[in-house]
Design a protein around this motif. Sequence first.
Motif, PDB file in Angstrom:
ATOM      1  N   LEU A  21       8.888  61.721  28.435  1.00 42.97           N
ATOM      2  CA  LEU A  21       8.362  63.078  28.588  1.00 42.97           C
ATOM      3  C   LEU A  21       7.651  63.576  27.336  1.00 42.97           C
ATOM      4  O   LEU A  21       6.691  64.338  27.432  1.00 42.97           O
ATOM      5  CB  LEU A  21       9.504  64.030  28.957  1.00 42.97           C
ATOM      6  CG  LEU A  21       9.118  65.483  29.289  1.00 42.97           C
ATOM      7  CD1 LEU A  21       8.067  65.532  30.383  1.00 42.97           C
ATOM      8  CD2 LEU A  21      10.356  66.284  29.685  1.00 42.97           C
TER       9      LEU A  21
ATOM     10  N   TYR B 272       3.962  74.922  26.417  1.00 41.05           N
ATOM     11  CA  TYR B 272       4.382  73.631  25.892  1.00 41.05           C
ATOM     12  C   TYR B 272       3.252  72.599  25.855  1.00 41.05           C
ATOM     13  O   TYR B 272       3.167  71.804  24.930  1.00 41.05           O
ATOM     14  CB  TYR B 272       5.550  73.087  26.725  1.00 41.05           C
ATOM     15  CG  TYR B 272       6.731  74.016  26.727  1.00 41.05           C
ATOM     16  CD1 TYR B 272       7.587  74.093  25.629  1.00 41.05           C
ATOM     17  CD2 TYR B 272       6.984  74.850  27.820  1.00 41.05           C
ATOM     18  CE1 TYR B 272       8.666  74.966  25.627  1.00 41.05           C
ATOM     19  CE2 TYR B 272       8.066  75.727  27.825  1.00 41.05           C
ATOM     20  CZ  TYR B 272       8.895  75.786  26.724  1.00 41.05           C
ATOM     21  OH  TYR B 272       9.959  76.669  26.724  1.00 41.05           O
ATOM     22  N   TRP B 273       2.391  72.609  26.857  1.00 41.46           N
ATOM     23  CA  TRP B 273       1.338  71.596  26.955  1.00 41.46           C
ATOM     24  C   TRP B 273      -0.043  72.173  26.645  1.00 41.46           C
ATOM     25  O   TRP B 273      -1.057  71.530  26.917  1.00 41.46           O
ATOM     26  CB  TRP B 273       1.340  70.961  28.345  1.00 41.46           C
ATOM     27  CG  TRP B 273       2.676  70.431  28.761  1.00 41.46           C
ATOM     28  CD1 TRP B 273       3.430  70.819  29.825  1.00 41.46           C
ATOM     29  CD2 TRP B 273       3.444  69.411  28.105  1.00 41.46           C
ATOM     30  NE1 TRP B 273       4.604  70.124  29.890  1.00 41.46           N
ATOM     31  CE2 TRP B 273       4.647  69.244  28.843  1.00 41.46           C
ATOM     32  CE3 TRP B 273       3.237  68.623  26.970  1.00 41.46           C
ATOM     33  CZ2 TRP B 273       5.622  68.319  28.488  1.00 41.46           C
ATOM     34  CZ3 TRP B 273       4.226  67.713  26.607  1.00 41.46           C
ATOM     35  CH2 TRP B 273       5.384  67.566  27.357  1.00 41.46           C
TER      36      TRP B 273
ATOM     37  N   THR C  93       1.204  70.889  35.561  1.00 37.63           N
ATOM     38  CA  THR C  93       0.163  69.967  35.079  1.00 37.63           C
ATOM     39  C   THR C  93      -0.012  68.799  36.042  1.00 37.63           C
ATOM     40  O   THR C  93      -1.136  68.318  36.244  1.00 37.63           O
ATOM     41  CB  THR C  93       0.507  69.426  33.679  1.00 37.63           C
ATOM     42  OG1 THR C  93       1.705  68.640  33.725  1.00 37.63           O
ATOM     43  CG2 THR C  93       0.686  70.558  32.682  1.00 37.63           C
TER      44      THR C  93
ATOM     45  N   HIS D 188       3.896  62.996  27.363  1.00 36.26           N
ATOM     46  CA  HIS D 188       3.100  63.583  28.446  1.00 36.26           C
ATOM     47  C   HIS D 188       1.840  64.258  27.899  1.00 36.26           C
ATOM     48  O   HIS D 188       1.903  65.053  26.959  1.00 36.26           O
ATOM     49  CB  HIS D 188       3.950  64.599  29.209  1.00 36.26           C
ATOM     50  CG  HIS D 188       3.267  65.204  30.392  1.00 36.26           C
ATOM     51  ND1 HIS D 188       2.699  64.450  31.398  1.00 36.26           N
ATOM     52  CD2 HIS D 188       3.055  66.519  30.734  1.00 36.26           C
ATOM     53  CE1 HIS D 188       2.185  65.255  32.309  1.00 36.26           C
ATOM     54  NE2 HIS D 188       2.373  66.504  31.922  1.00 36.26           N
TER      55      HIS D 188
ATOM     56  N   GLU E  35       6.401  74.045  33.994  1.00 39.87           N
ATOM     57  CA  GLU E  35       5.065  73.897  33.422  1.00 39.87           C
ATOM     58  C   GLU E  35       4.570  72.455  33.534  1.00 39.87           C
ATOM     59  O   GLU E  35       3.389  72.206  33.787  1.00 39.87           O
ATOM     60  CB  GLU E  35       5.095  74.331  31.957  1.00 39.87           C
ATOM     61  CG  GLU E  35       3.711  74.466  31.343  1.00 39.87           C
ATOM     62  CD  GLU E  35       3.763  75.051  29.941  1.00 39.87           C
ATOM     63  OE1 GLU E  35       3.331  74.353  29.004  1.00 39.87           O
ATOM     64  OE2 GLU E  35       4.220  76.207  29.793  1.00 39.87           O
ATOM     65  N   THR E  36       5.485  71.507  33.370  1.00 45.54           N
ATOM     66  CA  THR E  36       5.113  70.100  33.506  1.00 45.54           C
ATOM     67  C   THR E  36       4.711  69.788  34.944  1.00 45.54           C
ATOM     68  O   THR E  36       3.724  69.074  35.188  1.00 45.54           O
ATOM     69  CB  THR E  36       6.284  69.189  33.077  1.00 45.54           C
ATOM     70  OG1 THR E  36       6.729  69.558  31.770  1.00 45.54           O
ATOM     71  CG2 THR E  36       5.844  67.734  33.065  1.00 45.54           C
TER      72      THR E  36
ATOM     73  N   LEU F 177      11.773  65.700  37.559  1.00 44.89           N
ATOM     74  CA  LEU F 177      11.531  67.085  37.136  1.00 44.89           C
ATOM     75  C   LEU F 177      12.110  68.073  38.148  1.00 44.89           C
ATOM     76  O   LEU F 177      12.735  69.064  37.771  1.00 44.89           O
ATOM     77  CB  LEU F 177      10.031  67.318  36.957  1.00 44.89           C
ATOM     78  CG  LEU F 177       9.368  66.537  35.810  1.00 44.89           C
ATOM     79  CD1 LEU F 177       7.851  66.671  35.887  1.00 44.89           C
ATOM     80  CD2 LEU F 177       9.879  67.020  34.463  1.00 44.89           C
TER      81      LEU F 177
ATOM     82  N   TYR G 284      -0.031  78.399  29.367  1.00 46.29           N
ATOM     83  CA  TYR G 284       0.743  77.205  29.037  1.00 46.29           C
ATOM     84  C   TYR G 284       1.340  77.358  27.645  1.00 46.29           C
ATOM     85  O   TYR G 284       0.620  77.668  26.686  1.00 46.29           O
ATOM     86  CB  TYR G 284      -0.142  75.956  29.088  1.00 46.29           C
ATOM     87  CG  TYR G 284      -0.409  75.450  30.480  1.00 46.29           C
ATOM     88  CD1 TYR G 284       0.494  74.599  31.109  1.00 46.29           C
ATOM     89  CD2 TYR G 284      -1.557  75.820  31.165  1.00 46.29           C
ATOM     90  CE1 TYR G 284       0.255  74.134  32.398  1.00 46.29           C
ATOM     91  CE2 TYR G 284      -1.804  75.368  32.454  1.00 46.29           C
ATOM     92  CZ  TYR G 284      -0.891  74.521  33.059  1.00 46.29           C
ATOM     93  OH  TYR G 284      -1.136  74.074  34.339  1.00 46.29           O
TER      94      TYR G 284
ATOM     95  N   TYR H  30      16.658  71.307  29.055  1.00 42.47           N
ATOM     96  CA  TYR H  30      15.278  71.449  28.615  1.00 42.47           C
ATOM     97  C   TYR H  30      14.950  72.906  28.313  1.00 42.47           C
ATOM     98  O   TYR H  30      15.551  73.828  28.877  1.00 42.47           O
ATOM     99  CB  TYR H  30      14.328  70.903  29.686  1.00 42.47           C
ATOM    100  CG  TYR H  30      14.497  69.423  29.910  1.00 42.47           C
ATOM    101  CD1 TYR H  30      13.916  68.508  29.049  1.00 42.47           C
ATOM    102  CD2 TYR H  30      15.268  68.948  30.966  1.00 42.47           C
ATOM    103  CE1 TYR H  30      14.085  67.141  29.233  1.00 42.47           C
ATOM    104  CE2 TYR H  30      15.444  67.585  31.156  1.00 42.47           C
ATOM    105  CZ  TYR H  30      14.855  66.688  30.285  1.00 42.47           C
ATOM    106  OH  TYR H  30      15.036  65.340  30.464  1.00 42.47           O
TER     107      TYR H  30
ATOM    108  N   LEU I  54       9.866  74.688  30.704  1.00 44.95           N
ATOM    109  CA  LEU I  54       9.190  73.410  30.432  1.00 44.95           C
ATOM    110  C   LEU I  54       9.017  72.581  31.696  1.00 44.95           C
ATOM    111  O   LEU I  54       7.929  72.041  31.953  1.00 44.95           O
ATOM    112  CB  LEU I  54       9.981  72.608  29.395  1.00 44.95           C
ATOM    113  CG  LEU I  54       9.477  71.171  29.183  1.00 44.95           C
ATOM    114  CD1 LEU I  54       8.131  71.178  28.484  1.00 44.95           C
ATOM    115  CD2 LEU I  54      10.489  70.344  28.382  1.00 44.95           C
TER     116      LEU I  54
END
Length: 218
Positions: free
Chosen positions: A68, A154-155, A110, A71, A106-107, A90, A152, A99, A103
């Motif tokens: 992860l 985290y990413w 994506t 990513h 949000e993952t 997830l 966003y 986590y 997160l």
Amino acid sequence: MLDIGEFQNGHSGRRPLLWVYGSLQDFVRETLCGADSLPDDGIKFDKTFSICRMVGIAGFKVELTSNLSDHLRFRDSDKTVKVFHHASFLEAHKQTSMYPSGLVEETLATLALFFPKGDKEIERWYKKQDHADELDENILRCAKIDIGIKEYRYWHDRLVIIKTEFDESRPSTITQWWKDRRDGSQWYPLWVAISLAVLFGLVQSIEGALQVYKAFNP
């Protein structure tokens, strides 16, 4: 899913993740804290921003990963994007406190962005990847979440890097030019001009052949 520790017979291309002190929860949260320092003015997501377009238009390579922390990591040397593709994992960890808050959601957002639900071309592409027994087809069923780049946490920076590279890329083959519909105002005139050039070339070839035939068969 995180690769923790140093591997004697392997190379990941990044700094190893070492859990030396503190709780596992704190280590995971510190590792996946994210960043949003890069400017994102003008960055918008549309239907052209998907895995197949990255590969087919911009010449990106995609490396599926089970780590992860890798990513959306972009390797500029060969235009490779790493994608954590375990959507089922997830989904199963939406309610866990392991986590950082938000997160997992949000993952998944994506993944829905890169693998639009119902896109047959992307389904075919994903099912052709190596190690078919490790593929998670739930990645093709992620519900789309309409969030902009500024939302966003985290990413954010990794998305900015990928989207900027994608927007600035230019096709290098005829196939890539054909698939590149990012700018319709340029795509249609280009292919109209190419079609007319081909048509005129064909007409001239036919006329030339007829003239040669008549010369030898008056």
